[in-house]
Design an enzyme around this catalytic site. Sequence first.
Site, PDB file in Angstrom:
ATOM      1  N   CYS A 145      37.126  36.796  31.971  1.00  0.00           N
ATOM      2  CA  CYS A 145      36.460  38.105  31.910  1.00  0.00           C
ATOM      3  C   CYS A 145      36.834  38.759  30.567  1.00  0.00           C
ATOM      4  O   CYS A 145      38.021  38.891  30.255  1.00  0.00           O
ATOM      5  CB  CYS A 145      36.897  38.984  33.079  1.00  0.00           C
ATOM      6  N   CYS A 164      52.403  44.302  42.361  1.00  0.00           N
ATOM      7  CA  CYS A 164      51.227  43.623  41.829  1.00  0.00           C
ATOM      8  C   CYS A 164      51.729  42.261  41.365  1.00  0.00           C
ATOM      9  O   CYS A 164      52.537  42.155  40.440  1.00  0.00           O
ATOM     10  CB  CYS A 164      50.671  44.457  40.676  1.00  0.00           C
ATOM     11  N   GLU A 170      54.075  37.859  34.606  1.00  0.00           N
ATOM     12  CA  GLU A 170      54.527  39.241  34.804  1.00  0.00           C
ATOM     13  C   GLU A 170      54.165  39.728  36.203  1.00  0.00           C
ATOM     14  O   GLU A 170      53.184  39.279  36.791  1.00  0.00           O
ATOM     15  CB  GLU A 170      53.846  40.160  33.772  1.00  0.00           C
ATOM     16  N   CYS A 174      46.124  47.445  35.299  1.00  0.00           N
ATOM     17  CA  CYS A 174      45.140  46.394  35.588  1.00  0.00           C
ATOM     18  C   CYS A 174      44.602  45.779  34.315  1.00  0.00           C
ATOM     19  O   CYS A 174      44.132  46.491  33.433  1.00  0.00           O
ATOM     20  CB  CYS A 174      43.944  46.970  36.331  1.00  0.00           C
ATOM     21  N   CYS A 233      39.537  41.669  30.116  1.00  0.00           N
ATOM     22  CA  CYS A 233      40.869  41.505  30.720  1.00  0.00           C
ATOM     23  C   CYS A 233      41.774  40.713  29.786  1.00  0.00           C
ATOM     24  O   CYS A 233      41.398  39.636  29.312  1.00  0.00           O
ATOM     25  CB  CYS A 233      40.719  40.782  32.061  1.00  0.00           C
ATOM     26  N   CYS A 242      44.783  32.831  33.260  1.00  0.00           N
ATOM     27  CA  CYS A 242      43.639  32.870  34.182  1.00  0.00           C
ATOM     28  C   CYS A 242      42.482  32.140  33.529  1.00  0.00           C
ATOM     29  O   CYS A 242      42.290  32.239  32.317  1.00  0.00           O
ATOM     30  CB  CYS A 242      43.248  34.318  34.475  1.00  0.00           C
TER      31      CYS A 242
HETATM   32  N1  SAH Z   1      41.379  37.589  39.310  1.00  0.00           N
HETATM   33  C1  SAH Z   1      41.457  38.674  40.259  1.00  0.00           C
HETATM   34  C2  SAH Z   1      42.674  39.577  40.032  1.00  0.00           C
HETATM   35  C3  SAH Z   1      42.608  40.210  38.679  1.00  0.00           C
HETATM   36  S1  SAH Z   1      43.305  41.747  38.267  1.00  0.00           S
HETATM   37  C4  SAH Z   1      40.201  39.508  40.154  1.00  0.00           C
HETATM   38  O1  SAH Z   1      39.482  39.381  39.170  1.00  0.00           O
HETATM   39  O2  SAH Z   1      39.925  40.279  41.063  1.00  0.00           O
HETATM   40  C5  SAH Z   1      42.743  42.970  39.318  1.00  0.00           C
HETATM   41  C6  SAH Z   1      41.607  43.861  38.819  1.00  0.00           C
HETATM   42  O3  SAH Z   1      41.806  44.396  37.510  1.00  0.00           O
HETATM   43  C7  SAH Z   1      40.292  43.119  38.785  1.00  0.00           C
HETATM   44  O4  SAH Z   1      39.330  43.893  39.422  1.00  0.00           O
HETATM   45  C8  SAH Z   1      40.015  43.050  37.304  1.00  0.00           C
HETATM   46  O5  SAH Z   1      38.663  42.867  37.024  1.00  0.00           O
HETATM   47  C9  SAH Z   1      40.553  44.375  36.826  1.00  0.00           C
HETATM   48  N2  SAH Z   1      40.740  44.445  35.384  1.00  0.00           N
HETATM   49  C10 SAH Z   1      40.907  43.431  34.517  1.00  0.00           C
HETATM   50  N3  SAH Z   1      41.021  43.895  33.248  1.00  0.00           N
HETATM   51  C11 SAH Z   1      40.944  45.238  33.334  1.00  0.00           C
HETATM   52  C12 SAH Z   1      41.011  46.289  32.351  1.00  0.00           C
HETATM   53  N4  SAH Z   1      41.201  46.015  31.072  1.00  0.00           N
HETATM   54  N5  SAH Z   1      40.892  47.546  32.803  1.00  0.00           N
HETATM   55  C13 SAH Z   1      40.711  47.826  34.116  1.00  0.00           C
HETATM   56  N6  SAH Z   1      40.648  46.885  35.067  1.00  0.00           N
HETATM   57  C14 SAH Z   1      40.749  45.611  34.687  1.00  0.00           C
END
Ligand code: SAH
Length: 374
Positions: A133, A122, A109, A360, A136, A129
Amino acid sequence: MTSTSLPMPLVWTPPRAAKPPRHLADLTVDQVRAAMVAAGHQAYRAEQLSRHYFHAPVGQELTDVPIRERDGLRAEFLPALLTPINERLADRGSTRKTLWRAFDGTLIESVLMRYPDRATLCVSSQAGCGMACPFCATGQGGLTRNLSAGEIVDQVVWAAKAMRAGELPGGPGRLSNLVFMGMGEPLANYSRVLTAVRRMLAPAPHGLGLSARGITVSTVGLVPAIDRLADEGLPLNLAVSLHAPDDELRDTLVPVNTRWPVREVLDAAWRYAEVTGRRVSIEYALIRDVNDSVQRADQLGRLLSGRLTHVNVIPLNPTPGSKWEASTPQAQDRFVGAIRSHGVTITVRDTRGREIDGACGQLAAPARAEPTRS
Ligand code: SAH
């Protein structure tokens, strides 16, 4: 049950996953020219094909190439990479999430967001991934595969063309910004991400002519890759997903912290800022009663004070099955105030596309689409 017997190899080897078809965006400009000549075409066809791919409206014929060469050149250098299979709109049409299917059924996406003064895509760098985390949605599904440079570029080219064609409210515009905050960890797919970035930076006809200052690479904190990125000579923005100032908590929120702890990640961030002169963003998803105390804000403020940095608070976006939720507005205000008291700049990100699971951490396309018959 019937079975056809095939000659059995002595040692069984798993079938090799097929690779995405080669596309001109996977190659450097010189490589495209060389491949063009090797395939019996004139070198200047490289410019024509690039101009067509990056700049012609979707659906336009490749008219400046003789008909007899067209199909061959398309197949060799411009194979279809991503097919849009679903689009969802939010924010009165100014946020658009697209679900793409790749050649092997893999789904990814990307989200295009138009603001009064800019338009940001984005973009995904991987299908799924591997960083796991727990807050996420993408992280919950694991890694399917790396995207090719062409597959990364393709998302951006579609968005650039959508903007030019005025598909989002506000009339024709320009894609100005790109954030690697879609699915995946961009620095875990380093070489393809960099190849893709160079294509996006290349001026016409060879690329999209985006500015490095408009591109942000977001990472969980893969220290060696941050160091490598600093030496690329590109003033890209770096965002580091910190989410906690202490190792004890960060180990649970960003599991790769057990390999590169907070201190090492921040040291790499400051080296990046020093080498590139760019202010590093610290991403902090604010999670109610998990990482939102004033005490942690103070600890973070002390770590960041005096550095070339900026904190980006992301109110936690809900993901399926998660027990966590966003902080209360009061807790968020207290957290932001405490960071500011250390002289550190901080903003709260607006959460575009929440209701279409486009914010995000909400991108969670299933790994594969059912194979379609044509
Ligand atoms: N792998 C990269 C890009 C990921 S997405 C990274 O971790 O930076 C970009 C941002 O969204 C990251 O800071 C990630 O931690 C955040 N993110 C992931 N899940 C989220 C959620 N449920 N709510 C808010 N931010 C989130």
